[in-house]
Scaffold this motif. Structure first.
Motif, PDB file in Angstrom:
ATOM      1  N   LEU A  86     -96.533 -34.811 -19.661  1.00 15.98           N
ATOM      2  CA  LEU A  86     -97.214 -33.516 -19.656  1.00 15.98           C
ATOM      3  C   LEU A  86     -96.263 -32.407 -20.107  1.00 15.98           C
ATOM      4  N   ALA A  87     -95.034 -32.412 -19.567  1.00 17.14           N
ATOM      5  CA  ALA A  87     -94.060 -31.380 -19.939  1.00 17.14           C
ATOM      6  C   ALA A  87     -93.789 -31.407 -21.433  1.00 17.14           C
ATOM      7  N   GLU A  88     -93.655 -32.597 -21.981  1.00 16.88           N
ATOM      8  CA  GLU A  88     -93.408 -32.729 -23.416  1.00 16.88           C
ATOM      9  C   GLU A  88     -94.608 -32.239 -24.227  1.00 16.88           C
ATOM     10  N   GLY A  89     -95.793 -32.596 -23.778  1.00 21.16           N
ATOM     11  CA  GLY A  89     -96.996 -32.170 -24.490  1.00 21.16           C
ATOM     12  C   GLY A  89     -97.175 -30.667 -24.464  1.00 21.16           C
ATOM     13  N   LEU A  90     -96.918 -30.045 -23.319  1.00 24.93           N
ATOM     14  CA  LEU A  90     -97.091 -28.598 -23.211  1.00 24.93           C
ATOM     15  C   LEU A  90     -96.004 -27.845 -23.948  1.00 24.93           C
ATOM     16  N   ARG A  91     -94.803 -28.415 -23.964  1.00 23.92           N
ATOM     17  CA  ARG A  91     -93.679 -27.700 -24.562  1.00 23.92           C
ATOM     18  C   ARG A  91     -93.645 -27.837 -26.087  1.00 23.92           C
ATOM     19  N   ARG A  92     -93.924 -29.033 -26.583  1.00 18.98           N
ATOM     20  CA  ARG A  92     -93.709 -29.271 -28.012  1.00 18.98           C
ATOM     21  C   ARG A  92     -94.958 -29.710 -28.768  1.00 18.98           C
ATOM     22  N   ARG A  94     -96.367 -32.545 -28.765  1.00 17.44           N
ATOM     23  CA  ARG A  94     -96.090 -33.836 -29.379  1.00 17.44           C
ATOM     24  C   ARG A  94     -96.635 -34.996 -28.553  1.00 17.44           C
ATOM     25  N   ALA A  95     -97.603 -34.735 -27.747  1.00 12.30           N
ATOM     26  CA  ALA A  95     -98.151 -35.789 -26.894  1.00 12.30           C
ATOM     27  C   ALA A  95     -98.821 -36.864 -27.735  1.00 12.30           C
ATOM     28  N   THR A  96     -98.552 -38.111 -27.384  1.00 15.15           N
ATOM     29  CA  THR A  96     -99.202 -39.231 -28.069  1.00 15.15           C
ATOM     30  C   THR A  96    -100.264 -39.875 -27.180  1.00 15.15           C
ATOM     31  N   GLU A  97    -100.124 -39.757 -25.848  1.00 13.51           N
ATOM     32  CA  GLU A  97    -101.114 -40.307 -24.932  1.00 13.51           C
ATOM     33  C   GLU A  97    -102.379 -39.461 -25.025  1.00 13.51           C
ATOM     34  N   PRO A  98    -103.537 -40.083 -25.216  1.00 10.36           N
ATOM     35  CA  PRO A  98    -104.772 -39.320 -25.479  1.00 10.36           C
ATOM     36  C   PRO A  98    -105.109 -38.256 -24.432  1.00 10.36           C
ATOM     37  N   VAL A  99    -105.042 -38.596 -23.148  1.00 10.06           N
ATOM     38  CA  VAL A  99    -105.428 -37.626 -22.121  1.00 10.06           C
ATOM     39  C   VAL A  99    -104.492 -36.419 -22.150  1.00 10.06           C
ATOM     40  N   ILE A 100    -103.196 -36.675 -22.290  1.00 10.33           N
ATOM     41  CA  ILE A 100    -102.223 -35.575 -22.346  1.00 10.33           C
ATOM     42  C   ILE A 100    -102.429 -34.749 -23.606  1.00 10.33           C
ATOM     43  N   ARG A 101    -102.755 -35.400 -24.694  1.00  6.43           N
ATOM     44  CA  ARG A 101    -102.972 -34.670 -25.946  1.00  6.43           C
ATOM     45  C   ARG A 101    -104.166 -33.729 -25.820  1.00  6.43           C
ATOM     46  N   ALA A 102    -105.259 -34.214 -25.260  1.00 11.03           N
ATOM     47  CA  ALA A 102    -106.440 -33.364 -25.083  1.00 11.03           C
ATOM     48  C   ALA A 102    -106.146 -32.236 -24.114  1.00 11.03           C
ATOM     49  N   LEU A 103    -105.465 -32.550 -23.010  1.00  7.96           N
ATOM     50  CA  LEU A 103    -105.149 -31.515 -22.024  1.00  7.96           C
ATOM     51  C   LEU A 103    -104.258 -30.440 -22.632  1.00  7.96           C
ATOM     52  N   SER A 104    -103.211 -30.849 -23.345  1.00  6.17           N
ATOM     53  CA  SER A 104    -102.300 -29.880 -23.945  1.00  6.17           C
ATOM     54  C   SER A 104    -103.032 -28.957 -24.914  1.00  6.17           C
ATOM     55  N   ASP A 105    -103.953 -29.524 -25.670  1.00  9.05           N
ATOM     56  CA  ASP A 105    -104.742 -28.723 -26.595  1.00  9.05           C
ATOM     57  C   ASP A 105    -105.608 -27.720 -25.836  1.00  9.05           C
TER      58      ASP A 105
END
Length: 342
Positions: A86-92, A94-105
């Motif tokens: 989650l931290a990586e997805g929110l910061r950069r 760059r999330a590859t895991e689908p749920v994290i990618r959708a959440l970060s967006d």
């Protein structure tokens, strides 16, 4: 997720569309009440709600799945891995895991405060080591992260008809009310997980203890004092629903039918628990299908009526907006996001 929802939300990247679709599947499979209510939102809002639910469900499954053979250590490591993703997805982004990618967006589209997710994960971590709470005050600190922040995460997606800070306490209270209802409905299953979310001080007031609850769960025997505890907990829960209720009118008209429906259905679980004699240690209380259908139909009628008014007035006169559009900087989100109320 329907193509219509994704198109309306301005989600065009194929991988991102697949990520949101994964979250919708989780919501439809596990969050039947929430999913039903979400169907009453305008189509462009639904993907964001699915993303928020999908992430919460993922974390919850790590700590709560009774069918999993994972040890406490393995669950803790899985939760840490989720937090890092989650931290990586929110910061950069760059999330590859689908749920994290959708959440970060979703977080970027609606400007959701990252602290809400940190608080949520802190409460999830405590579930791995904490099995009970001494008082409602202590339980409330846990529920800030596990429930109140869910309402606060939702608020930017739903929008408010006035200042968001005025609606925030009611949104937080509704999240807490929903979770208190879950605690009552699932008290037996939670005992199987080694947890009891009824404060020790409440049990003591009626002359019972945790061991008595475990005895009742194990043997199937009833105890009037346990029933009294559960009745008191339900009364406390109803008071929290009353605190949350004024917040529905503070949401944008297009979102109110969704939240009103969730409010009625979830508070209706308390009615079902009462009608079943507070037998939650032995079986799960459910709202009858006919009642669910009536509530959903009422919500649908309200939603259609609000959208009809909105169309007649035109987009410019649809309702109050707290602030201007939140614009994405990526090519996938050239569409502005307005803060419409529930």
């Amino acid at each position: 997720m329907t193509v219509r929802e994704l198109d309306a939300a301005g989600i065009h990247d194929p991988a991102l569309r697949a990520a949101y679709a994964r979250c919708r599947t989780l919501n439809a499979r596990h969050g039947k009440t929430y999913f039903l209510a979400t169907r009453l939102l305008p189509v462009d809002r639904r993907p964001a709600v699915h993303a928020l639910y999908g992430f919460a469900r993922w974390a919850d499954d790590i700590v709560d799945d009774l069918d999993s053979t994972a040890t406490a250590g393995e669950r803790a490591r899985a939760l840490l891995a989720l937090e890092a993703q989650l931290a990586e997805g929110l910061r950069r982004d760059r999330a590859t895991e689908p749920v994290i990618r959708a959440l970060s967006d979703t977080v970027r589209r609606y400007g959701i405060d990252h602290r809400h997710f940190n608080d949520f994960l802190a409460s999830m971590r405590s579930d791995l080591t904490v099995g009970g709470y001494a008082s409602y005050e202590e339980l409330g600190r846990y529920m800030h992260g596990s429930a109140a922040v869910i309402g606060l995460q939702m608020l930017p997606v739903l929008g408010t008809a006035g200042p968001r800070e005025e609606a925030a306490p009611h949104a937080a209270a509704l999240g807490v009310a929903f979770q208190l209802t879950n605690f009552l409905r699932d008290v037996g299953e939670d005992l199987d997980r080694g947890r009891l979310y009824l404060p020790t001080e409440l049990l003591a007031a009626y002359g019972v203890d945790r061991e008595r609850f475990e005895w009742s769960r194990r043997t199937g025997a009833r105890d009037g004092r346990i029933t009294d505890v559960l009745r008191a907990a339900a009364s406390h829960n109803r008071a929290v629903y009353r605190d949350a209720l004024p917040g529905i009118a503070m949401l944008a008209p297009v979102s109110r039918p969704c939240i009103r429906t969730a409010f009625v259905l979830y508070s209706g679980i308390l009615d079902a628990i009462e009608a079943d004699g507070y037998a939650v240690l032995h079986r799960r209380a459910v709202v009858p299908r006919r009642r669910r259908a009536v509530v959903a139909l009422d919500g649908l009628v309200r939603a259609v009526a609000v959208r009809g008014v909105r169309r007649r007035r035109g987009a410019a006169g649809a309702g109050a907006y707290v602030s201007g559009p939140v614009r994405r900087r990526t090519a996938d989100a050239a569409v502005p996001v307005r803060e419409e109320a529930v």
